[in-house]
Design a protein around this motif. Structure first.
Motif, PDB file in Angstrom:
ATOM      1  N   ASP A 176      -1.451   0.162   7.845  1.00  0.00           N
ATOM      2  CA  ASP A 176      -0.481   1.243   7.913  1.00  0.00           C
ATOM      3  C   ASP A 176      -0.139   1.627   6.479  1.00  0.00           C
ATOM      4  O   ASP A 176       0.365   0.794   5.719  1.00  0.00           O
ATOM      5  CB  ASP A 176       0.801   0.800   8.637  1.00  0.00           C
ATOM      6  CG  ASP A 176       0.587   0.667  10.126  1.00  0.00           C
ATOM      7  OD1 ASP A 176      -0.217   1.441  10.681  1.00  0.00           O
ATOM      8  OD2 ASP A 176       1.235  -0.204  10.741  1.00  0.00           O
ATOM      9  N   PRO A 177      -0.424   2.867   6.111  1.00  0.00           N
ATOM     10  CA  PRO A 177      -0.171   3.259   4.720  1.00  0.00           C
ATOM     11  C   PRO A 177       1.312   3.319   4.402  1.00  0.00           C
ATOM     12  O   PRO A 177       2.136   3.584   5.268  1.00  0.00           O
ATOM     13  CB  PRO A 177      -0.812   4.644   4.625  1.00  0.00           C
ATOM     14  CG  PRO A 177      -0.867   5.143   6.028  1.00  0.00           C
ATOM     15  CD  PRO A 177      -0.978   3.937   6.907  1.00  0.00           C
ATOM     16  N   ARG A 178       1.621   3.048   3.149  1.00  0.00           N
ATOM     17  CA  ARG A 178       2.994   3.152   2.677  1.00  0.00           C
ATOM     18  C   ARG A 178       3.401   4.612   2.604  1.00  0.00           C
ATOM     19  O   ARG A 178       2.565   5.511   2.587  1.00  0.00           O
ATOM     20  CB  ARG A 178       3.121   2.512   1.299  1.00  0.00           C
ATOM     21  CG  ARG A 178       2.887   1.026   1.323  1.00  0.00           C
ATOM     22  CD  ARG A 178       3.047   0.459  -0.051  1.00  0.00           C
ATOM     23  NE  ARG A 178       2.841  -0.982   0.016  1.00  0.00           N
ATOM     24  CZ  ARG A 178       2.885  -1.765  -1.029  1.00  0.00           C
ATOM     25  NH1 ARG A 178       3.132  -1.254  -2.215  1.00  0.00           N
ATOM     26  NH2 ARG A 178       2.701  -3.046  -0.905  1.00  0.00           N
ATOM     27  N   SER A 179       4.688   4.823   2.527  1.00  0.00           N
ATOM     28  CA  SER A 179       5.238   6.178   2.486  1.00  0.00           C
ATOM     29  C   SER A 179       4.680   6.966   1.301  1.00  0.00           C
ATOM     30  O   SER A 179       4.304   8.131   1.444  1.00  0.00           O
ATOM     31  CB  SER A 179       6.762   6.108   2.410  1.00  0.00           C
ATOM     32  OG  SER A 179       7.313   7.387   2.373  1.00  0.00           O
ATOM     33  N   TYR A 180       4.611   6.324   0.143  1.00  0.00           N
ATOM     34  CA  TYR A 180       4.099   7.011  -1.044  1.00  0.00           C
ATOM     35  C   TYR A 180       2.641   7.417  -0.843  1.00  0.00           C
ATOM     36  O   TYR A 180       2.237   8.522  -1.210  1.00  0.00           O
ATOM     37  CB  TYR A 180       4.238   6.115  -2.280  1.00  0.00           C
ATOM     38  CG  TYR A 180       3.663   6.747  -3.527  1.00  0.00           C
ATOM     39  CD1 TYR A 180       4.345   7.770  -4.172  1.00  0.00           C
ATOM     40  CD2 TYR A 180       2.432   6.342  -4.034  1.00  0.00           C
ATOM     41  CE1 TYR A 180       3.818   8.364  -5.312  1.00  0.00           C
ATOM     42  CE2 TYR A 180       1.900   6.934  -5.163  1.00  0.00           C
ATOM     43  CZ  TYR A 180       2.594   7.942  -5.799  1.00  0.00           C
ATOM     44  OH  TYR A 180       2.071   8.545  -6.903  1.00  0.00           O
ATOM     45  N   THR A 181       1.835   6.533  -0.265  1.00  0.00           N
ATOM     46  CA  THR A 181       0.429   6.842  -0.008  1.00  0.00           C
ATOM     47  C   THR A 181       0.307   8.016   0.953  1.00  0.00           C
ATOM     48  O   THR A 181      -0.506   8.922   0.740  1.00  0.00           O
ATOM     49  CB  THR A 181      -0.298   5.605   0.562  1.00  0.00           C
ATOM     50  OG1 THR A 181      -0.140   4.510  -0.345  1.00  0.00           O
ATOM     51  CG2 THR A 181      -1.774   5.882   0.779  1.00  0.00           C
ATOM     52  N   LEU A 182       1.134   8.028   1.995  1.00  0.00           N
ATOM     53  CA  LEU A 182       1.111   9.156   2.935  1.00  0.00           C
ATOM     54  C   LEU A 182       1.509  10.455   2.248  1.00  0.00           C
ATOM     55  O   LEU A 182       0.960  11.514   2.546  1.00  0.00           O
ATOM     56  CB  LEU A 182       2.041   8.880   4.121  1.00  0.00           C
ATOM     57  CG  LEU A 182       1.531   7.895   5.158  1.00  0.00           C
ATOM     58  CD1 LEU A 182       2.585   7.645   6.220  1.00  0.00           C
ATOM     59  CD2 LEU A 182       0.242   8.395   5.795  1.00  0.00           C
TER      60      LEU A 182
END
Length: 182
Positions: free
Chosen positions: A41-47
């Motif tokens: 599950d990607p982190r918020s920053y990655t998204l």
């Protein structure tokens, strides 16, 4: 639709390879592969970086959780919202601000609850200061202590209400509903 599948679909619509997306997001190609396969599950920053590279709104990825994980996320969200209300026990804004800043992009309804808690804390702070003024002039401590006790009671009640998925009391005594899934 799962986040990884959505990212893959959007990437393919743009005619991008995983390597091109990785270059635009400063994320490794392997990480893009793992995200698209649902392994991580990607982190918020990655998204946010992926959304920018794919030229879509970040909120598109926030609401794409699967139904089975939605209950867990909802439960976590409820806990954070309840903890936010519990921070209203102390009419000092710093813990509330820190909590809101940490969870503002990850928890639905955080802004609504944050505004309610801050408004409530400011009201209690104003009443407490008025109570101190009364104490200073007439040596009556009751208004000050009463304001703090009332503030603590409402914070505890709101915490319990949020944990049980019921409407909480807004500082202006309007009930605010949060719906709990499941």
């Amino acid at each position: 639709m799962e986040t990884g599948k959505l990212i893959k679909e959007l990437r393919l619509k743009k005619g991008m390879t995983q390597e091109e997306l990785a270059d635009k997001t400063e994320v490794s190609t392997r990480t893009i592969q793992r995200i698209e396969n649902g392994d991580v599950d990607p982190r918020s920053y990655t998204l946010q970086m992926i959304a920018k590279a794919l030229e879509v709104d970040f909120s598109l990825f926030v609401n794409t959780k699967t139904d089975e994980s939605d209950n867990t996320i909802q439960g976590t969200e409820i806990n954070w919202l309840a903890f936010l209300h519990l921070s209203g026990l102390i009419p000092i804004l710093i813990p509330t601000l820190l909590m809101w800043n940490r969870k503002k992009d990850k928890t639905k309804e955080m802004l609504t609850h944050f505004r309610a808690v801050v408004s409530f804390q400011l009201i209690i702070l104003a009443i407490s200061l008025a109570g101190l003024w009364v104490y200073w002039h007439s040596h009556q401590l009751i208004p000050f202590v009463g304001a703090l006790l009332a503030g603590g009671l409402v914070s505890i009640v709101n915490t319990i209400q949020v944990l049980s998925g019921k409407p909480f009391i807004h500082p202006f005594f309007k009930h605010t509903d949060i719906s709990r899934k499941g």
